[in-house]
Scaffold this active site. Structure first.
Site, short mmCIF file in Angstrom:
data_model
loop_
_atom_site.label_atom_id
_atom_site.label_comp_id
_atom_site.label_asym_id
_atom_site.label_seq_id
_atom_site.Cartn_x
_atom_site.Cartn_y
_atom_site.Cartn_z
N ASP A 21 0.89 -1.58 0.18
CA ASP A 21 -0.11 -0.17 0.05
C ASP A 21 1.26 1.13 0.06
O ASP A 21 1.85 1.22 0.98
CB ASP A 21 -0.91 0.08 1.27
CG ASP A 21 -1.55 1.15 0.77
OD1 ASP A 21 -3.09 0.70 0.78
OD2 ASP A 21 -2.05 1.60 2.32
N GLU A 55 1.88 -0.38 -4.90
CA GLU A 55 0.79 0.52 -5.19
C GLU A 55 2.04 1.66 -5.59
O GLU A 55 2.13 2.41 -4.41
CB GLU A 55 0.03 0.79 -4.65
CG GLU A 55 -1.62 2.03 -4.42
CD GLU A 55 -2.28 1.93 -3.50
OE1 GLU A 55 -3.43 2.54 -3.94
OE2 GLU A 55 -1.65 2.23 -1.99
#
Length: 764
Positions: free
Chosen positions: A397, A445
């Site tokens: 993330d 990401e």
């Protein structure tokens, strides 16, 4: 080698023989328990011992000593006999730390709940020690419970600042759980890891709890758990996915979920606020007794491996669940659960004056990934999840924080600096190679929220990335024609693996993780059924704060059939593009959250996957399953390297050749004409040992039908239709089964393709 490396293959919780790991570990005989924790600036530390997780005071404490010559490692040991006879602990040991330092030096008059010794909540170096706060061990292998939970929702108990600094959190705070040395690796293991190349994977992103919480085929007490998820492995394999990417599984704040639907915006369903990077989230365990989450997680991984599926864990190393400053007092009042109370300037990136966090994530302050100690924590925990818990890959993330080259006062990303966490991860745990085999699948990401964090295409070799440009280009073409421009060249670049992003640094098409939707945003159905977000609905479909206002969505004029057709097109894009496709749990049955594009807080049936599809949903599942099978059956769709094409003059036959609807090769004017919305391509299957000599894909993005002149299928062959996404073909057999494809004609045949449709033909 990571600090936890030597014990990676030992029993969960067992200490390394030659290099004791941080955390709390019994020796191999189970006779000696050693605690080791890092704090560079602490002046005094103790570990409090408990026989209960909550609601009781400690049974005693041990004073830790700073190891000679260390960079701030503190240690203490106690024998099993002493635990029983001196402290009255004859079962599970729960524990937490108390720490003193420059801003709160030790005073002999200090007692729990007093201010004795207090100087300031924060000093000039950024230290935020507070001995009234029991601190969770960052290296704890399991965690007893969350800071907040049903019946205990007082955030102030864990806070610093004038209103809260003397509140003692010991009895209620989360505690580390010491796993016995005999809590075994003899649990059947995690099975044989799939060695499949990432290019051959189809990723299924899903929330572990949401996967089965609403499933009547799973026993009620196993729904929403690792054990429940294990029971779905064969079903997911049958669907055709090859890797399951679970939203965060590390311990995060979710024990209080569902306590009060009226205040649901405080709930945490997705799990992107990690409290501990080692512990499997206890809330997802059917057996939540000490050791139960670890054993149950390993058994789940084994079930997926036995079904041939990889397990990919979504991990959050850019911030933690401690969050940022409290709005009412952003200098003094912060939550102090763990890292902040142990070593604030080591674990967090701080402002130049060390008084506040640097926040490039928008969720409370950056983890200090450029600091070697904080870096060790990241690398050690990844190694633990990979080696002991059996995970095959990780999706990171807001991953640019891993490449930060600045500890305090700034943010600067680098893909090449050898001192970053990003570099260490790939050096110490090499990526799986393009031909498969051993290794780890690394997925970034590639963006966050702050300046300098948009790094799509800029991750180092070995890393794949969520390709947001793929998503946005194809969404725009489907939903924003006449409003925003997309050229045929832009479409072709995305369909062919995004060489502009990954071809310039030696990476491959599979490093592009292609997706149309993810957990964060509209579902596949809602992308084509909603013009704007509707996050202010009443429970259970809201209210949810935040969510993007720029969704590139369109309700297709409100026609249900057109919405299904658009969803078929979007899914076909994924399965027909070079790269690694990712779908989201529930896409196969057109799951909807009724236009809520940020349901991070909805831990309820509206956000869990449904398991009783209606007729239209069953039809779409069949469409999904057959397209997945088609991609798996045709290696020409999964190139290891970027496709070769005709030469610059349009001569020759490449692995992939582009066509206008007329059958001609696009010229420069066509490639760059945003008014052109039709494109076709032929892949030479013989170049890939494909069962089909050729594959032909045609896409018509305009509203009107278009005739496509078919190219040569090869000598002695004809084209046969695999699928046409147009409304006229809708039904259970919209994707033909192998051997049942209807003939579409030979070279020069005109194939009429309806508006906003795609067709796939094979040569045979």
């Amino acid at each position: 080698m990571p600090a936890d490396g030597p014990s990676a293959q030992a029993a969960p919780g067992a200490a390394a023989a030659q290099d004791p790991a941080l955390g709390a570990h019994f020796d191999a005989a189970g006779e000696q328990l050693t605690f080791r924790v890092h704090s560079s600036a602490a002046t005094r530390m103790l570990v409090a011992l408990y026989d209960k997780a909550a609601g009781a005071e400690e049974k005693g404490s041990l004073l830790l000593k700073r190891e000679s010559g260390s960079d701030g490692t503190w240690t203490a040991s106690v024998s099993a006999g002493e635990l029983r006879e001196k402290y009255g602990i004859d079962g599970t040991v729960y524990y937490g730390y108390r720490a003193w330092g420059p801003n709160w030096p030790y005073d002999e008059g200090w007692t729990k709940g007093s201010e004795a010794g207090f100087v300031s909540d924060v000093d000039e170096d950024g230290n935020r020690f507070n001995p009234n706060k029991l601190l969770l061990d960052p290296y704890a292998r399991e965690v007893s419970h969350d800071p907040l939970r049903k019946g205990m929702t007082d955030k102030g108990l864990y806070a610093s600042g004038p209103a809260h600094r003397t509140e003692d959190s010991g009895a209620q705070a989360p505690k580390g759980v010491v796993l016995p040395a005999t809590d075994s690796g003899d649990d059947g293991g995690t099975g044989e890891k799939p060695s499949r190349p990432f290019k051959d994977d189809i990723v299924y992103e899903v929330h572990l709890r949401g996967l089965t919480k609403n499933d009547p085929d799973v026993p009620a007490d196993e729904r929403g758990t690792y054990k429940g998820a294990a029971a779905k492995a064969e079903e997911l394999a049958q669907l055709g996915v090859t890797a399951v990417e679970f939203l965060p599984l590390q311990e995060s704040q979710n024990d209080a979920n569902d306590a009060d639907p009226e205040s649901s915006t405080d709930d945490n369903y997705w799990g992107y606020v990690t409290d501990n990077f080692f512990a499997p989230d206890r809330r997802y365990a059917a057996d939540d007794s000490p050791g139960g989450p670890t054993r149950e997680f390993r058994a789940m991984v084994r079930a997926y491996h036995d079904a041939g599926l990889k397990v990919i864990a979504d991990v959050v190393y850019n911030h933690t669940g401690e969050g940022g400053p409290w709005k009412e007092d952003d200098k003094n009042t912060y939550s102090v659960h763990s890292y902040r109370g142990l070593d604030n300037p080591t674990y967090y990136s701080l402002s130049e004056d060390r008084q506040k966090p640097v926040d490039n994530t928008g969720v409370g302050g950056n983890f200090n990934t450029y600091n070697p100690v904080a870096q060790n924590l990241v690398v050690d925990s990844l190694a633990y999840w990979k080696d002991t818990l059996g995970v095959d890959g990780f999706r990171h993330d807001l991953a640019p924080v891993l490449g930060n080259t600045c500890e305090h006062g700034c943010f600067k990303y680098s893909a090449t600096d050898p001192k970053t966490a990003l570099h260490r991860i790939t050096e110490e745990m090499p990526a799986r190679g393009p031909d498969g085999g051993e290794g780890t699948d690394w997925i970034a990401e590639p963006w966050a929220l702050g300046d300098g964090t948009y790094q799509i295409g800029n991750f180092p070799a070995g890393w794949s990335e969520w390709n947001g440009k793929y998503r946005d280009t194809l969404r725009t073409d489907q939903n924003k024609l006449g409003v925003e421009e997309v050229t045929p060249k832009q479409l072709a670049t995305r369909f062919a693996g995004s060489s502009d992003l990954y071809g310039d640094d030696g990476r491959r098409p599979f490093n592009s993780v292609n997706f149309m939707v993810a957990h964060d945003g509209f579902t596949q159905r809602d992308l084509y059924a909603c013009n704007e977000k509707k996050n202010d609905q009443a429970w259970p479909y809201g209210p949810s704060e935040g969510g993007s206002d720029d969704n590139l969505s369109w309700d297709q004029g409100g026609a249900a059939g057109a919405q299904r057709q658009a969803a078929r097109n979007g899914f076909a894009f994924l399965m027909l593009s070079a790269g690694t496709p990712m779908m989201t749990g529930g896409d196969e049955t057109l799951r909807s959250t009724r236009c809520n594009n940020n349901p991070y807080n909805l831990d309820n049936a509206a956000n869990w996957l449904g398991h009783e599809p209606d007729a239209e949903q069953r039809t779409f599942r069949t469409y999904t399953e057959r397209l997945l099978a088609f991609r798996t059956a045709h290696p020409a769709l999964r190139p290891a390297d970027f496709y070769s094409a005709k030469d610059g003059n349009g001569n020759g036959m490449g692995q992939l050749d582009w066509f206008t609807p007329s059958g001609a090769a696009p010229d420069e004017a066509y490639w760059n004409d945003a008014s052109r919305h039709a494109l076709a391509w032929r892949i030479d299957g013989t170049e890939f040992d494909d069962p089909a000599d050729g594959l032909y894909v045609a896409y018509n993005g305009s509203a009107d039908a278009e005739d496509f002149t078919l190219p040569s299928p090869g000598e002695g062959r004809k084209w046969y239709r695999v699928t046409d996404t147009g409304a006229a073909s809708e039904g259970a057999d919209q994707v033909a089964e192998p051997g049942a494809e209807p003939e579409a004609g030979g070279e020069g045949t005109a194939y009429e393709l309806g508006g906003r449709s795609a067709a796939v033909l094979i040569a045979k």
